[in-house]
Write an enzyme that holds these catalytic residues in place. Structure first.
Site, PDB file in Angstrom:
ATOM      1  N   GLY A  45       0.636  -1.209   0.038  1.00  0.00           N
ATOM      2  CA  GLY A  45       0.022   0.053   0.232  1.00  0.00           C
ATOM      3  C   GLY A  45       0.967   1.281  -0.091  1.00  0.00           C
ATOM      4  N   GLN A  50       2.928  10.094   1.138  1.00  0.00           N
ATOM      5  CA  GLN A  50       4.185   9.448   1.254  1.00  0.00           C
ATOM      6  C   GLN A  50       5.193   9.821   0.141  1.00  0.00           C
ATOM      7  OE1 GLN A  50       2.171   5.270   2.277  1.00  0.00           O
ATOM      8  NE2 GLN A  50       4.409   5.320   3.217  1.00  0.00           N
ATOM      9  N   CYS A  94       5.700   0.114   7.258  1.00  0.00           N
ATOM     10  CA  CYS A  94       5.341   1.265   6.420  1.00  0.00           C
ATOM     11  C   CYS A  94       6.775   1.788   5.539  1.00  0.00           C
ATOM     12  CB  CYS A  94       4.597   2.521   7.340  1.00  0.00           C
ATOM     13  SG  CYS A  94       4.517   4.086   6.630  1.00  0.00           S
ATOM     14  N   LEU A  95       6.315   2.021   4.355  1.00  0.00           N
ATOM     15  CA  LEU A  95       7.528   2.697   3.506  1.00  0.00           C
ATOM     16  C   LEU A  95       8.027   3.714   4.087  1.00  0.00           C
ATOM     17  CD1 LEU A  95       5.595   1.482   0.092  1.00  0.00           C
ATOM     18  CD2 LEU A  95       7.362   0.091   1.434  1.00  0.00           C
ATOM     19  N   HIS A 136      -4.795   1.562   7.238  1.00  0.00           N
ATOM     20  CA  HIS A 136      -3.271   2.090   7.317  1.00  0.00           C
ATOM     21  C   HIS A 136      -3.219   3.337   6.375  1.00  0.00           C
ATOM     22  CE1 HIS A 136       1.160   1.508   8.049  1.00  0.00           C
ATOM     23  NE2 HIS A 136       1.225   2.228   6.798  1.00  0.00           N
ATOM     24  N   GLU A 137      -3.479   2.869   4.912  1.00  0.00           N
ATOM     25  CA  GLU A 137      -3.363   3.837   3.904  1.00  0.00           C
ATOM     26  C   GLU A 137      -4.288   5.101   4.282  1.00  0.00           C
ATOM     27  OE1 GLU A 137      -0.636   3.709   2.556  1.00  0.00           O
ATOM     28  OE2 GLU A 137      -0.377   1.605   2.909  1.00  0.00           O
ATOM     29  N   HIS A 140      -2.912   7.496   6.729  1.00  0.00           N
ATOM     30  CA  HIS A 140      -2.005   8.499   6.346  1.00  0.00           C
ATOM     31  C   HIS A 140      -2.715   9.753   5.654  1.00  0.00           C
ATOM     32  CE1 HIS A 140       1.960   6.435   6.159  1.00  0.00           C
ATOM     33  NE2 HIS A 140       1.427   5.234   5.698  1.00  0.00           N
TER      34      HIS A 140
END
Length: 172
Positions: A45, A50, A94-95, A136-137, A140
């Site tokens: 994701g 991000q 997380c990226l 989660h996304e 963000h």
């Protein structure tokens, strides 16, 4: 086109994103870039903030099986419209917080409504990993990171590690 992923702490990761007023070719191209960036990372994701874009856009694909058919989703203005009382605990990463993982408790099943790349409203029920990932996304887009669910000491420890990583990368 792959885009650079912001690393926490970055003030853009803590901002609430603006709704996408209307779909454009530029936004569809942004979704394609985000999918390419996510797959390359590799991740399941990615949210627009991000990569430094403050629009309510997320992409995800939680198909992890080697022989599974990829299911890339681009969601404009996604909203959780219903959530189960049952919860799941997943070890999230997380990226924007590389190589750091922690268990987060979230609703097990969520109904999400969004606008697809063709401008149509979609609604789907997500369960398990897909439910965790979409929540989660969406977090963000509201300036919330998975570490915000953790106890302060653990959150501070991860933040310090990310500050160190950013310093090391800056030295190159």
């Amino acid at each position: 086109m792959k885009r650079p992923i912001l690393i926490h702490p970055d003030p853009r990761l803590k901002k609430v994103c603006a709704a996408v007023p209307d779909l454009s070719d530029a936004l569809r191209m942004l979704a394609d870039d985000m999918l390419e960036t996510m797959y390359d990372a590799p991740g399941i994701g990615l949210a627009a903030p991000q990569i430094g874009v403050m629009d309510r856009l997320i992409v995800l694909d939680c198909v992890k099986e080697e022989d599974g058919t990829a299911r890339p989703l681009a969601m404009f203005n996604p909203t959780v419209v219903a959530a189960s009382d049952d919860v799941n605990v997943y070890e999230e990463g997380c990226l924007s917080i590389p190589e750091q993982y922690a268990e987060v408790t979230r609703p097990k099943v969520v109904d999400v409504e969004w606008i697809d790349r063709d401008g149509n409203t979609q609604r789907e029920t997500f369960d398990g990993l897909w439910a965790t990932c979409v929540q989660h996304e969406i977090d963000h887009l509201d300036g919330k990171l998975f570490i915000d669910y953790l106890k302060p000491l653990k959150r501070q420890m991860i933040t310090r590690k990310m500050q160190k990583l950013k310093r090391e990368r800056a030295r190159g």
